[in-house]
Motif scaffolding. Structure first.
Motif, PDB file in Angstrom:
ATOM      1  N   ILE A 192      62.329  41.139  40.383  1.00  0.00           N
ATOM      2  CA  ILE A 192      62.934  42.274  40.251  1.00  0.00           C
ATOM      3  C   ILE A 192      62.960  43.013  41.508  1.00  0.00           C
ATOM      4  N   TRP A 226      60.771  52.529  42.840  1.00  0.00           N
ATOM      5  CA  TRP A 226      59.594  51.498  42.651  1.00  0.00           C
ATOM      6  C   TRP A 226      59.071  51.546  41.525  1.00  0.00           C
ATOM      7  N   VAL A 229      60.883  49.660  38.970  1.00  0.00           N
ATOM      8  CA  VAL A 229      60.500  47.955  39.415  1.00  0.00           C
ATOM      9  C   VAL A 229      59.323  47.593  38.610  1.00  0.00           C
ATOM     10  N   SER A 240      57.634  41.101  40.785  1.00  0.00           N
ATOM     11  CA  SER A 240      58.229  41.921  42.183  1.00  0.00           C
ATOM     12  C   SER A 240      57.111  41.703  43.190  1.00  0.00           C
TER      13      SER A 240
END
Length: 304
Positions: A192, A226, A229, A240
């Protein structure tokens, strides 16, 4: 009306004596008399009655006295406020920021700024790095907190935080119990990533990290923030590589593992226009550096 003349007038109105008023003003009596006559001529009104017994205000003088005091007070206030803005102790700062800055000392820096400069107002706009640079160039922002990006010639920059990338894994991932992992161990994982359209620098940096460890990552999702994520990781949608600061987000069902070896760091920079400058930029910069270096904002020893 000149403020100087009003100042002379108010002083004489308070003393009702030319000699004492001139002494307070640190001038001789003749220039004071000339100034009062000049003010009376300008207003076409007699402000004082002068006789052998002394000086007293006329009705016109009584009326002017209250207004003159107000004008002089406003003048002093405007001068002090201008000095405060020039010195960065008060004023208005328009701040752009990327979401990860919320986990890299920005809240602490803003709190410190509010304590030390309660007269300062900060307006905040969340945007990606490229959008913030445009905001600076178009005079819509005074300061920007961005990811690694090359600033234009007229933009100054300063590094605030540099920290390692770490692997972000679902809590039930087979590698979640390791104290550190080799990046190559993620070669068969679905990754990701930050969107290449939103942050091409970060996207390419992570992609290049994977290539340097012998694999081209399978990118499952691309997102704008973020926090998105790591939220997708917590939902089991993949793994990730994220800045170490994201461990402070506090989302459940996540594990953050340091990477073995040396790798490029994740950086947050402050950027601002060289001209016209806003003195509050330097004030907030000092607060950001202090927050980044404070014990509460340092990375855990396991992530160094």
């Amino acid at each position: 009306m000149e403020l100087r003349l009003l100042h002379y007038f108010v002083t004489l109105a308070e003393e009702l004596h030319f000699g004492r008023a001139a002494q307070r003003l640190h001038i001789s009596q003749p220039p004071l008399s000339v100034a009062i006559r000049q003010l009376e001529d300008e207003l076409q009104a007699q402000l004082f009655e002068r006789n052998s017994r002394g000086v007293r205000l006329t009705a016109a003088g009584e009326h002017l006295l209250a207004r003159a005091r107000q004008l002089l007070d406003l003048s002093r206030q405007a001068a002090q406020e201008t000095r405060d803005v020039a010195q960065g102790s008060t004023g208005h700062l328009r701040l752009g920021f990327v979401g990860s800055s919320l986990y890299r000392g920005l809240p602490q820096a803003l709190a410190q700024l509010q304590r030390s400069h309660p007269g300062v107002r900060v307006d905040m706009l969340e945007a990606n790095s490229a959008e913030q640079l445009q905001g600076l160039l178009q005079l819509r922002l005074d300061m920007a907190l961005v990811h690694s990006i090359q600033p234009p010639q007229d933009i100054a920059s300063e590094l605030i935080v540099a920290e390692p990338f770490v692997a972000c894994l679902p809590a039930d991932h087979p590698l979640s119990g390791h104290s550190a992992i080799d990046l190559a161990a993620l070669k068969n994982e679905r990754l990701i990533l930050f969107s290449s359209l939103v942050s091409p620098t970060y996207h390419q940096r992570i992609y290049d990290l994977c290539l340097a460890h012998g694999f081209a990552p399978e990118v499952r999702h691309e997102v704008r923030h973020w926090l998105s994520v790591i939220a997708l990781v917590s939902l089991g949608q993949g793994v990730s590589l994220v800045p170490a600061a994201m461990q402070r987000a506090g989302l459940p069902r996540l594990v953050f593992c340091p990477l073995l070896g040396e790798h490029p760091h994740s950086e947050m920079l402050a950027m601002w226009r060289k001209t016209p400058d806003n003195p509050l930029v330097q004030t907030l910069l000092a607060c950001l550096h202090a927050a980044a270096q404070s014990p509460g904002e340092r990375l855990d020893a396991t992530l160094r």
